[in-house]
Design an enzyme around this catalytic site. Structure first.
Site, PDB file in Angstrom:
ATOM      1  N   GLU A 174       0.845  -1.197   0.000  1.00 19.72           N
ATOM      2  CA  GLU A 174       0.000   0.000   0.000  1.00 19.72           C
ATOM      3  C   GLU A 174       0.879   1.246   0.000  1.00 19.72           C
ATOM      4  OE1 GLU A 174      -2.700  -0.640   3.250  1.00 19.72           O
ATOM      5  OE2 GLU A 174      -3.529  -2.431   2.317  1.00 19.72           O
ATOM      6  N   HIS A 231     -16.980 -10.490   7.390  1.00 18.21           N
ATOM      7  CA  HIS A 231     -15.619  -9.948   7.455  1.00 18.21           C
ATOM      8  C   HIS A 231     -14.753 -10.790   8.381  1.00 18.21           C
ATOM      9  CE1 HIS A 231     -12.604  -6.661   8.666  1.00 18.21           C
ATOM     10  NE2 HIS A 231     -12.334  -7.000   7.423  1.00 18.21           N
ATOM     11  N   GLU A 278     -11.068 -10.195   9.712  1.00 18.45           N
ATOM     12  CA  GLU A 278      -9.739  -9.572   9.862  1.00 18.45           C
ATOM     13  C   GLU A 278      -8.893 -10.502  10.727  1.00 18.45           C
ATOM     14  OE1 GLU A 278      -8.040  -6.611   8.721  1.00 18.45           O
ATOM     15  OE2 GLU A 278      -6.487  -7.816   9.685  1.00 18.45           O
ATOM     16  N   HIS A 282      -8.052  -8.554   1.574  1.00 18.56           N
ATOM     17  CA  HIS A 282      -7.266  -7.318   1.763  1.00 18.56           C
ATOM     18  C   HIS A 282      -5.917  -7.666   2.372  1.00 18.56           C
ATOM     19  CE1 HIS A 282     -10.025  -3.795   0.951  1.00 18.56           C
ATOM     20  NE2 HIS A 282     -10.561  -4.860   0.396  1.00 18.56           N
ATOM     21  N   GLU A 283      -4.923  -6.805   2.103  1.00 20.92           N
ATOM     22  CA  GLU A 283      -3.525  -7.113   2.436  1.00 20.92           C
ATOM     23  C   GLU A 283      -3.214  -8.533   1.957  1.00 20.92           C
ATOM     24  OE1 GLU A 283      -5.707  -6.242   5.159  1.00 20.92           O
ATOM     25  OE2 GLU A 283      -5.466  -4.197   4.446  1.00 20.92           O
ATOM     26  N   GLU A 291      -7.078  -6.567  -2.501  1.00 21.36           N
ATOM     27  CA  GLU A 291      -6.592  -5.196  -2.412  1.00 21.36           C
ATOM     28  C   GLU A 291      -5.152  -5.199  -2.935  1.00 21.36           C
ATOM     29  OE1 GLU A 291      -6.907  -1.829   1.083  1.00 21.36           O
ATOM     30  OE2 GLU A 291      -5.914  -3.702   1.514  1.00 21.36           O
ATOM     31  N   GLU A 330      -9.335   3.775   1.017  1.00 20.64           N
ATOM     32  CA  GLU A 330      -9.247   3.983   2.472  1.00 20.64           C
ATOM     33  C   GLU A 330      -8.199   5.040   2.835  1.00 20.64           C
ATOM     34  OE1 GLU A 330      -8.216   0.166   4.161  1.00 20.64           O
ATOM     35  OE2 GLU A 330      -6.253   0.144   3.244  1.00 20.64           O
TER      36      GLU A 330
HETATM   37  C1  NOJ Z   1      -7.631  -2.784   6.089  1.00 26.54           C
HETATM   38  C2  NOJ Z   1      -8.580  -3.027   4.958  1.00 26.54           C
HETATM   39  O1  NOJ Z   1      -8.028  -2.613   3.740  1.00 26.54           O
HETATM   40  C3  NOJ Z   1      -9.858  -2.291   5.268  1.00 26.54           C
HETATM   41  O2  NOJ Z   1     -10.758  -2.397   4.182  1.00 26.54           O
HETATM   42  C4  NOJ Z   1     -10.464  -2.833   6.547  1.00 26.54           C
HETATM   43  O3  NOJ Z   1     -11.573  -2.055   6.874  1.00 26.54           O
HETATM   44  C5  NOJ Z   1      -9.456  -2.770   7.694  1.00 26.54           C
HETATM   45  N1  NOJ Z   1      -8.199  -3.310   7.318  1.00 26.54           N
HETATM   46  C6  NOJ Z   1      -9.954  -3.529   8.904  1.00 26.54           C
HETATM   47  O4  NOJ Z   1      -9.987  -4.889   8.626  1.00 26.54           O
HETATM   48 CA    CA Z   2      -5.674  -2.164   3.324  1.00 35.42          CA
END
Ligand code: NOJ
Ligand code: CA
Length: 720
Positions: free
Chosen positions: A220, A425, A427, A495-496, A514, A520
């Site tokens: 990023e 989601h 994470e 993402h990541e 991503e 973001e």
């Molecule tokens: C980074 C992600 O790119 C984003 O979309 C997400 O909201 C946050 N991490 C939390 O998981």
């Molecule tokens: Ca991100």
């Protein structure tokens, strides 16, 4: 009648014809001349005799220190040879060298490098020509057409280890990979370094993000550009514009399954040499393996003009075909989410008065999606583990237990009733073991509730165990998740992520990811947000690897809905016009495309109609005009329909493009619905005006596309 292509496809090339030298005369590599010795316009019987002759030549040809293979159109020529005992490859196009002889090999831990003292012991050839259909994508039909050469080399020393270099030459570039056959002198191994060189003939201009400074930031970062000779350590895809201003090359990789991600290391001197550098695991080893073993493909895409670089299909062709029995459950979609509020600070992921993922809020988003034809609703912060420092508390996340104000089962049922997908989601914050421990039970739970899409996240540069985000450890993890998701009927938006190497061909449930600076950053980035040129570079760098979940569609450009009302002027904001936000739906390809803003930002906004209308799956894609870092105009025809969408975006300069609509079906009448930057629009101080007009168009129309500074234009062109 048998043309040259038929000969190549059916016979492969005789080894005697393989001695390809880089001739200086354009478009006439030696191989062409030799193929013409075959009587191509004769009867089938003569042709069979000819095949037999070719086989005979192949069987008896002496082994050479130099062998070559050319693409089906003859223009991309790869030469493989032994130089000073090293196996090397080089690439020329129309006889013009692009990659000078570059050496190959490996450095192992606790074993001698496999690079020196080699001789070629075997070569085999093969050709392939097949069309295949993507279940979804930037184009529906893809041609996989190449000539292949495999060269086996053996160490002359008593160790006698063997490696095979497999090269595929396509009309749009080449791929090559290492194969280490099963052999007594090489069983289990640890790779310290892959020694692949890319000795660029031309000091072209590269667009790059670093791979070593100060952390990797999960890709990023903003892109820089400059001559190859100043590169330090960079990520792929690495896009190069050669000094002729016409030829473009992209170095990347394909089919990364059980290996480390490849970066490229420059020498920062006047050299144009790039060398592969693999992401390490804790302790420094790059790859652990056992023979028989195959590396990912190293790919070099080549195009005669910028507009031909995209869509990039080379990497997809170098991945195995679809492994899923059924793909009809996999559906591209637009979605909205309980998401932007957390990024601009009006909601929280964790529990408390501002908790975003509540039953009430989620129902409101589901209702909004259903009313506006959006296929999904993402909800972040639904599961326990977010309280406190969620980046540090990576092992606190539960992937099955919801916060008390969120009823996963009831909301899944509500979404289903409304015809909307609830996107779960996950994470991880890089707590890989914590996630893997729960993977099966969590995915089984989602499946039992009919939840078939997940957005996952990996906010960390190194895992808890100290492995690089892009190490073999992580490659294995991402693959495990793709496979577990496929087993449970789940689509993925990561993402990541690991960078895209074409996994979606084999696992079409791997939808989007991503892996670059997305929207973001406009909410919280310390540098004020993405500059207006950002997306015009992404298009020709990150996006050449595969789709990106950029999350376009922020209408509250100045982010006035911050926690304390209007934001202070020194806070980050979106640095585009509103019309450009619309154009990004066409320009930045993703089969899951978010309407990123809060539902209230779309209320009473006529421009929202474009987001309702825009397609997310395409039959075909054409880049109409572009300059990296300046502007891009792209047209795409929706899958299975006759409606086209055109997206044009520009950097901080206002621009007018003159675009012929010759891609439309001749003789057919269309109406263009145009969402353009309004009067005096400017990304900096007047980003909101959008003018919506309609006009009849045909394939003979030339459209004058006027874009404001930092602006864009989004157009829907439908048959009348
Ligand atoms: C980074 C992600 O790119 C984003 O979309 C997400 O909201 C946050 N991490 C939390 O998981
Ligand atoms: Ca991100």
């Amino acid at each position: 009648m048998f043309g040259a292509t038929a000969v190549r496809r059916k016979v492969g090339w005789p080894k005697a014809a393989g001695g390809l030298t880089f001739s200086r005369s354009p478009a006439t590599p030696v191989i062409r001349l030799q193929l013409q010795e075959f009587p191509m316009r004769r009867s089938p019987a003569r042709f069979v005799t000819c095949l037999a002759m070719a086989a005979l030549v192949a069987a008896t040809a002496p082994l050479r220190a130099q062998v070559g293979v050319a693409s089906p159109d003859g223009r991309n020529q790869v030469m493989v040879e032994i130089r000073d005992g090293r196996l090397t490859y080089g690439l020329a196009r129309d006889g013009r060298p692009l990659i000078l002889p570059s050496s190959l090999g490996f450095d192992f831990r606790n074993a001698q490098p496999l690079r020196d003292g080699l001789r070629i012991t075997d070569t085999t050839r093969r050709s392939h020509d097949e069309w295949w259909t993507q279940p979804w994508g930037e184009v529906a039909r893809v041609r996989d057409h190449y000539n292949e050469l495999a060269v086996t080399a053996r160490e002359i020393s008593p160790t006698g280890r063997v490696l095979t270099l497999r090269v595929r030459a396509f009309d749009d570039g080449i791929g090559f990979r290492y194969e280490l056959p099963e052999q007594p002198g090489l069983t289990d191994f640890e790779i310290e370094d892959e020694l692949t060189e890319f000795a660029l003939a031309d000091n072209g201009r590269a667009w790059w993000i670093p791979s070593n400074w100060p952390r990797m930031d999960r890709s990023e970062m903003l892109y820089s550009s400059g001559p190859v000779s100043v590169l330090d350590s960079v990520q792929t895809p690495l896009t190069l514009e050669l000094q002729d201003g016409r030829t473009f090359m992209v170095i990347h990789e394909a089919d990364l399954v059980d290996y480390a991600r490849m970066f490229l290391r420059g020498e920062r001197t006047e050299s144009r040499m790039l060398t592969s550098a693999l992401a390490p695991m804790a302790g420094g080893v790059k790859v652990r393996g056992r023979t028989p073993f195959a590396s990912p493909w190293r790919t070099i895409q080549v195009a005669d003009s910028l507009t031909r670089l995209a869509p990039s299909l080379l990497g997809l062709n170098l991945n195995p075909p679809n492994a899923l029995v059924a793909t009809d459950w996999i559906e591209p979609m637009k979605y909205i989410g309980i998401w932007w509020g957390m990024h601009i600070g009006t909601m929280t992921w964790g529990s408390g008065p501002e908790h975003g993922a509540t039953n009430e809020n989620t129902r409101r988003y589901i209702d909004f999606a259903a009313a506006n034809g959006l296929g999904g609703v993402l909800v972040e912060g639904w599961n326990t583990g977010w309280d406190g420092d969620w980046i540090k508390n990576r092992n606190a996340f539960s992937f099955t237990e919801a916060y008390p104000d969120y009823d996963l089962g009831a909301l899944a049922a509500y979404a289903k009733e409304k015809g909307v997908k609830l996107i779960v989601h996950n994470e991880t914050s890089g707590g890989i073991q914590n996630y893997e421990r729960q993977l099966d039970s969590a995915f089984a739970l989602y499946q039992s509730l009919g939840l078939d899409a997940i957005k996952s996240g990996y906010v960390t540069d190194t895992t808890a165990e100290g492995h690089s985000h892009y190490s073999q450890f992580m490659v294995r993890h991402y693959r495990k998740v793709i496979e577990a998701a496929a087993k449970h009927g789940i689509m993925l938006d990561v993402h990541e992520p690991m960078h895209d190497t074409g996994e979606r061909r084999t696992y079409p449930n791997m939808m989007t990811r991503e892996g670059a600076r997305g929207q973001e950053y406009n909410a919280w980035s310390g540098d004020g947000g993405n500059p207006p040129e950002h997306e015009t570079i992404l298009f020709f760098t990150r996006l050449l690897a595969g789709p990106m979940d950029f999350t376009p569609g922020v209408f509250d450009i100045l982010i006035e809905r911050g926690p304390d009302g209007r934001r202070r002027p020194d806070q980050p904001r979106v640095r585009t016009t509103l019309a450009k936000q619309l154009a990004l739906y066409v320009a930045i390809y993703s089969p899951m495309q978010m309407a990123a803003d809060l539902p209230e930002s779309y209320e009473r906004q006529p421009a929202f109609q474009f987001i309702r209308d825009v397609a997310v799956d395409w039959d075909t894609t054409r880049v109409l005009d572009a300059r990296i870092g300046d502007y891009v105009a792209v047209a795409r025809r929706e899958r299975g329909g006759q409606t086209w969408f055109l997206g044009a975006i520009t950097d901080e300069q206002g621009r007018t493009l003159d675009l012929p609509l010759s891609f439309l079906t001749p003789g057919r009448r269309y109406v263009a619905e145009i969402y353009a930057d309004g009067p005096k629009a400017h990304w900096l101080d007047n980003p909101l005006p959008v003018t919506i007009t309609r006009r009849p168009v045909t394939s003979a129309t030339r459209l004058r596309v006027v874009m404001a500074p930092g602006g864009g234009q989004a157009i829907r062109i439908r048959p009348r």
